[in-house]
Design an enzyme around this catalytic site. Structure first.
Site, short mmCIF file in Angstrom:
data_model
loop_
_atom_site.label_atom_id
_atom_site.label_comp_id
_atom_site.label_asym_id
_atom_site.label_seq_id
_atom_site.Cartn_x
_atom_site.Cartn_y
_atom_site.Cartn_z
N GLU A 434 0.84 -1.18 0.00
CA GLU A 434 0.00 0.00 0.00
C GLU A 434 0.89 1.25 0.00
O GLU A 434 1.71 1.44 0.89
CB GLU A 434 -0.86 -0.07 1.27
CG GLU A 434 -1.47 1.20 1.71
CD GLU A 434 -2.02 1.11 3.15
OE1 GLU A 434 -1.93 0.04 3.79
OE2 GLU A 434 -2.51 2.14 3.62
N ASP A 512 -0.85 -1.42 6.02
CA ASP A 512 -0.75 -0.91 7.38
C ASP A 512 -1.65 -1.70 8.32
O ASP A 512 -2.71 -2.18 7.91
CB ASP A 512 -1.20 0.56 7.44
CG ASP A 512 -0.19 1.48 6.77
OD1 ASP A 512 0.96 1.05 6.58
OD2 ASP A 512 -0.58 2.62 6.44
N ASP A 514 -3.78 -0.83 10.40
CA ASP A 514 -4.82 0.04 10.97
C ASP A 514 -6.10 -0.10 10.15
O ASP A 514 -6.17 -0.93 9.24
CB ASP A 514 -4.34 1.50 11.01
CG ASP A 514 -4.07 2.04 9.60
OD1 ASP A 514 -4.30 1.29 8.62
OD2 ASP A 514 -3.62 3.19 9.49
N ASP A 516 -7.57 1.83 7.91
CA ASP A 516 -7.40 2.07 6.48
C ASP A 516 -6.71 0.91 5.80
O ASP A 516 -7.11 0.47 4.72
CB ASP A 516 -6.55 3.33 6.26
CG ASP A 516 -7.43 4.55 6.12
OD1 ASP A 516 -8.67 4.38 6.08
OD2 ASP A 516 -6.87 5.67 6.07
#
Ligand code: 0RA
Length: 646
Positions: A434, A512, A514, A516
């Site tokens: 990403e 990541d 998280d 998102d």
């Protein structure tokens, strides 16, 4: 005779049986597929299949499956009960033959209609062979009978333990830890998904699933009751619950064609995806086969005939193709075949020639009736087909572009790909990362000999909501196709992926840790699920797991992947520690990323497997579709990929 001698003498009678049972223990994968999570759950399905057989013969309407507090499994049904009378040939109780003889299959009565049976149809004796302990209790003809076994060997002859007014079979087993070395822990989710599926496929049977390891808010064991009055019709509604229905009703039929029981249900929705699920004897045939091609043929010919007659196609400048009739179609085909021939890589492709015509005829009759009786819906379907044909026309061009780019080998690779030097795909991995900055770190940190990096820009396209040509026109997606070297089948009936030129055997999604990141991960997975499912099924898709924390004290450093782990490490360091929370891959330097997430010696990769195709379909349509409320509820309640068993 001493107790010991008696025991020896007793087992001497069943030497033959034990040999078969020993073979199961020596080569378990030959019988249950594997000895991992899948094989473990297969044991339950194998026993339940016998209960379902009883139900299909009209002898049973209630089945329960329980995960006990100690992790063992108990299945119970109100079928006829396994016979306990003397088996003349073997000279022991029929129950013991069923439980300890491989290939005895179970049913001795010729006219019994045995068509169920797990993926391998190996019978309960297999489950017994692979259990450290198993107890079978039979309620039959007023009496209760019991026998116990260890690793498939009976501990004593079948004994009468009481009287009863009930009927049925109860089996409790402990999967053998020396066989299932990876894990013996059952997933409630996985089992309950299968029980739900079985209840849709066998209407009228009540299946209760209970987990005694967990309690709900009310202090009661987690439990669900599955019962379907209408079978496949309800299955379709369940599957498509998150999609917008295009026609008023689910179209369905049930009947027998050339002595083959056929059940079909279908509906059109406003999406652009085709969702066909097919079953043979309650087994999901992922690779399709003759029943599926029969369905396609029946659907295409009937709709085409109707559309031609309606005059609605007159203005169209090109031919309507098979694909066009299936855009936005969700359908389930379930057939029962006495002697199924399974083919294909995963042995989930039906080969029996005779089934094709049976399904094709059944579908033609069903659809012809429906179209005649529902002219408004018929018109809506034809309009949808025309739109699909027009979109396909545009998509073909886009797809050909992808194709052409993929076929060109050198120089055709995407500019953003940092390739590895090894040329052997078996050794090679590609990380889909990403964002460009994390991509840069990964590029520095990797072992360039066998690790390639493909950075993806931000959120990739939500393929669940996009028409096909948009998908093939998308830059990031084109890059994935070209980087991986896979091509798309060109024949009309299949968009099958060609994996012959796959350039990496591990495709690792690295996002990541998280919210998102997990959203992007889901978007990428949705793409793979809808457009490259074969890659998932072949076990090529993985998710990287970057750590959440770095715990430091002086020169001591350790990474943590959960809050619990972080606290444990902090405690072990005793005294004041520094804790760094990694919000994204970008916060790690190249060395840290290598150490924790990319180095094969230390990293944890989660392999994506499809536990249940129908359940994955439902979840992806929910996570990525238009209906936001169920999605939010789901994400709040579960991990994002709860049903993709990683
Ligand atoms: C052998 C023969 C018959 C039934 C079964 C086995 C049977 C096996 C299992 C396993 C779980 N539940 C089961 N229920 C039945 C036929 C019985 C008859 O002819 O009466």
């Amino acid at each position: 005779m001493s107790e010991e001698a008696k025991k020896d003498n007793y087992s001497a009678d069943s030497i033959q049986a034990l040999e078969g049972m020993e073979h199961v223990r020596m080569r378990p994968s030959m019988y249950i597929g594997d000895v991992g999570v899948r094989g473990l759950h297969h044991l339950v399905y194998e026993v339940v299949d016998n209960s379902i057989d009883e139900a299909m013969g009209g002898h049973c309407d209630t089945i329960s499956v329980t995960i006990n507090e100690d992790g063992s499994i108990t299945t119970k049904d109100n079928g006829r009960g396994i016979p306990v009378d003397l088996h003349k040939k073997e000279g022991i109780s029929a129950l013991e033959v069923v439980m300890t003889k491989i290939g005895a299959g179970g049913k001795f009565d010729k006219d019994s209609y045995k068509v169920s049976g797990g993926l391998h149809g190996v019978g309960v004796s297999c489950v017994n062979a692979l259990s450290s302990h198993l107890r079978a209790t039979v309620y039959r003809e007023g009496k209760v009978w019991e026998q116990e076994y260890e690793r498939g060997k009976s501990l004593y002859p079948v004994k009468n333990i009481g009287e009863t007014t009930e009927r049925g079979t109860v089996v409790t087993f402990y999967p053998d830890q020396t066989i299932f070395t990876q894990t013996v822990e059952y997933s409630y989710e996985t089992l309950s998904n299968r029980m739900r599926e079985l209840s849709f496929l066998n209407k009228g049977v009540t299946i209760t699933m209970t987990d005694k390891r967990q309690k709900d808010e009310k202090g009661e064991f987690v439990s669900e009751v599955f019962y379907s009055e209408e079978g496949l019709k309800e299955f379709i509604k369940f599957l498509d619950g998150n999609r917008e229905q295009l026609i008023r009703e689910v179209i369905s039929m049930e009947g027998e064609k050339n002595e083959i029981p056929v059940e079909v249900a279908m509906v059109y929705n406003t999406s652009y995806t085709e969702n066909l699920h097919s079953y043979v004897n309650n087994i999901n045939t992922h690779e399709g086969g003759t029943h599926l091609s029969g369905f396609r043929r029946g659907l295409t010919s009937t709709l085409k005939k109707y559309a031609d007659a309606s005059g609605m196609l007159d203005k169209l400048k090109f031919e309507v193709q098979g694909d066009d009739f299936r855009e936005g179609l969700t359908a389930i085909i379930s057939v029962k075949v006495a002697e199924p021939q399974f083919e294909g890589q995963t042995k989930t492709k039906l080969g029996n020639r005779e089934v094709s015509a049976a399904v094709s005829q059944a579908v033609s009759e069903m659809l012809t009736n429906y179209l005649e009786e529902n002219p408004d819906d018929a018109k809506i379907i034809v309009q949808k087909v025309i739109l699909a044909a027009q979109a396909r026309h545009a998509a073909t061009k886009a797809r050909e572009m992808v194709q052409r780019k993929t076929v060109m080998s050198i120089g055709g690779l995407p500019g953003k790909l940092s390739d590895c030097s090894d040329q052997d795909p078996v050794n090679c991995e590609v990380f889909l990362v990403e964002g460009d900055s994390a991509g840069g770190t990964a590029k520095q940190g990797r072992d360039r000999a066998f690790q390639a990096i493909l950075p993806l820009r931000g959120k990739i396209l939500n393929v669940e909501k996009a028409m096909q040509h948009k998908v093939f026109e998308n830059e990031e997606i084109k890059n994935i196709y070209t980087a991986l070297g896979v091509t798309i089948g060109t024949d009309d009936d299949s968009k099958a992926l060609n994996l012959d030129k796959l350039r990496y055997h591990k495709v690792v999604i690295m996002c990541d840790a998280d919210v998102d990141g997990s959203h992007i991960e889901t978007l990428i997975l949705t793409f793979f699920f809808r457009y490259m499912r074969e890659l998932i099924e072949a076990g090529h898709i993985y998710i990287a797991t970057p750590p959440l924390y770095l715990v430091k004290k002086g020169t001591k450093k350790r990474y943590a992947w959960s809050d619990k782990e972080r606290d444990e490490i902090a405690d072990s360091f005793n005294g004041s520690v520094g804790i760094q929370r990694y919000k994204g891959l970008g916060e790690m330097n190249a060395e840290q990323l290598w150490d924790t997430t990319m180095n094969p010696d230390f990293r944890t990769l989660r392999q994506i497997t499809i536990d249940s195709a129908t359940e994955s379909d439902r979840v992806f349509s929910m996570l990525m579709g238009d209906e936001v409320p169920p999605r939010r509820e789901f994400i709040e309640k579960n991990a994002v990929y709860a049903n993709i068993d990683v």
